[in-house]
Design a protein around this motif. Structure first.
Motif, mmCIF file in Angstrom:
data_model
loop_
_atom_site.group_PDB
_atom_site.id
_atom_site.type_symbol
_atom_site.label_atom_id
_atom_site.label_comp_id
_atom_site.label_asym_id
_atom_site.label_seq_id
_atom_site.Cartn_x
_atom_site.Cartn_y
_atom_site.Cartn_z
ATOM 1 N N LEU A 22 0.820 -1.211 0.000
ATOM 2 C CA LEU A 22 0.000 0.000 0.000
ATOM 3 C C LEU A 22 0.857 1.265 0.000
ATOM 4 C CD1 LEU A 22 -2.916 -1.024 2.387
ATOM 5 C CD2 LEU A 22 -3.095 -0.411 -0.025
ATOM 6 N N LEU A 23 1.968 1.241 0.740
ATOM 7 C CA LEU A 23 2.800 2.440 0.846
ATOM 8 C C LEU A 23 3.616 2.688 -0.409
ATOM 9 C CD1 LEU A 23 3.974 2.290 4.578
ATOM 10 C CD2 LEU A 23 2.187 3.711 3.545
ATOM 11 N N ALA A 101 -5.273 -0.741 -4.702
ATOM 12 C CA ALA A 101 -5.149 -0.372 -3.293
ATOM 13 C C ALA A 101 -6.332 -0.878 -2.474
ATOM 14 C CB ALA A 101 -5.020 1.149 -3.170
ATOM 15 N N VAL A 109 -7.116 -6.110 5.958
ATOM 16 C CA VAL A 109 -8.065 -6.237 7.077
ATOM 17 C C VAL A 109 -8.155 -7.707 7.508
ATOM 18 C CG1 VAL A 109 -10.490 -6.043 7.757
ATOM 19 C CG2 VAL A 109 -9.422 -4.204 6.452
ATOM 20 N N GLY B 5 -2.706 4.794 -1.442
ATOM 21 C CA GLY B 5 -2.352 3.646 -0.622
ATOM 22 C C GLY B 5 -2.376 3.996 0.856
ATOM 23 N N LEU B 6 -1.874 5.212 1.177
ATOM 24 C CA LEU B 6 -1.831 5.643 2.570
ATOM 25 C C LEU B 6 -3.246 5.793 3.132
ATOM 26 C CD1 LEU B 6 0.151 6.450 4.811
ATOM 27 C CD2 LEU B 6 -0.069 8.819 4.049
ATOM 28 N N VAL B 8 -5.975 4.275 2.009
ATOM 29 C CA VAL B 8 -6.545 2.926 2.129
ATOM 30 C C VAL B 8 -5.983 2.224 3.363
ATOM 31 C CG1 VAL B 8 -6.668 0.635 1.080
ATOM 32 C CG2 VAL B 8 -7.044 2.672 -0.327
ATOM 33 N N LEU B 9 -4.692 2.408 3.606
ATOM 34 C CA LEU B 9 -4.054 1.776 4.770
ATOM 35 C C LEU B 9 -4.709 2.248 6.069
ATOM 36 C CD1 LEU B 9 -1.806 0.152 6.190
ATOM 37 C CD2 LEU B 9 -0.301 2.118 5.898
ATOM 38 N N ALA B 12 -8.176 0.829 6.363
ATOM 39 C CA ALA B 12 -8.105 -0.602 6.675
ATOM 40 C C ALA B 12 -7.787 -0.820 8.155
ATOM 41 C CB ALA B 12 -7.056 -1.282 5.792
#
Lengths: 138, 152
Positions: A22-23, A101, A109, B5-6, B8-9, B12
């Motif tokens: 994700l990062l 993403a 999760v 992405g950040l 979404v992270l 999540a």
């Protein structure tokens, strides 16, 4: 039967990999995670890469096996993970990073719930999926 | 650093925290039917359970568990019920393979495994629970209806 700590350890490794995905937005890393899921889910947990890592590096440093569980639930969970990782990898690599993403986030999760509380999301949803399928087919 | 992405992270992580809280506090709790609807839905549920071979009149308390092969907490619950049965002869446990009884699963609106139904000797549904039952709550409902036998 497998040592319960094996799949838990695997879930932690998966969590870290998905956070990095994700990062960085790296679709190839997610594709690699999909391969890991595929091996564990399709070939069996004895071949699962993180399971091997656990048996070779981690298990010898821990105490003896205190609890074992059936292989079917964690193995099914690998297949659920495979689905999300595949969708995510295709998303990233085909130029749809938001899809990538979101799929990686959903997998995260499930992996984190498994790692932190020992809860198998895919296993719980299995019956729900089985319930709706024949109705739609009819 | 990916902004999407950040985001979404963080979402999540928040979702996971929420789910973990829900699992700790709500999941597995026994829900008792409300008085007014107990008679109607309760007897209908009892009929469905009877069609699966459940015979509540044979025990003080009958616990029916819906399980699947992919359900790890179902195995733990089955073992716990078996352990309770050793000292509580009034307790009966029935395990239903949910996958092979999808008709009943839909009729009873079973969504998760394990889902447990608790029936007294008259066939009345005392309550139901979804998710691994809390050990203390399970023991409490069993003791309230099928207490342990003292051998002294």
């Amino acid at each position: 039967m497998v040592d319960v700590r094996g799949p838990r350890f695997g879930a932690w490794v998966t969590t870290v990999v998905l956070v990095v995905v994700l990062l960085t937005g790296n679709g190839w890393l997610l594709a690699a995670q999909a391969v890991v899921f595929a091996v564990g889910g399709l070939a069996g947990l004895r071949y699962a890469p993180y399971g091997l890592l656990f048996r070779v590096l981690v298990a010898p440093r821990l105490g003896p096996v205190s609890e074992r569980e059936a292989e079917a639930p964690p193995r099914f969970a690998q297949l659920v993970g495979l689905f999300f990782a595949l969708v995510g990898a295709v998303g990233y690599l085909a130029g749809a990073p938001v899809l990538g993403a979101v799929a990686a986030g959903l997998a995260l999760v499930a992996a984190l719930l498994n790692a932190a509380v020992g809860f198998c999301l895919g296993c719980e949803l299995y019956l729900l999926a089985r319930r709706v399928r024949p109705v739609r087919a009819a | 650093m990916e902004t999407t992405g950040l985001v979404v992270l963080l979402v999540a992580l928040a979702l996971t925290g929420l789910a973990a809280w829900w699992l700790r506090t709500r999941s597995g709790a026994v829900r008792r039917p409300a008085e007014e609807e107990a008679d109607v839905t309760g007897s209908r549920d009892t009929e469905v359970l009877r069609s699966l071979g459940v015979r509540p009149e044979d025990a003080d308390l009958t616990v029916v568990q819906f399980a699947t092969a992919f359900c790890a907490p179902c195995r733990a619950t089955k073992a716990r019920l078996a352990q309770l049965q050793t000292t509580r002869p009034g307790l009966a446990a029935v395990h239903v393979d949910a996958e092979s009884q999808l008709e009943a699963v839909r009729a009873l609106d079973v969504r998760r495994t394990p889902t447990l139904f608790y029936l007294d000797r008259s066939g009345r549904v005392l309550g139901r629970s979804s998710g691994a039952p809390r050990p203390d709550e399970l023991t409490a409902i069993v003791d309230a209806h099928a207490p342990a036998v003292r051998t002294s």
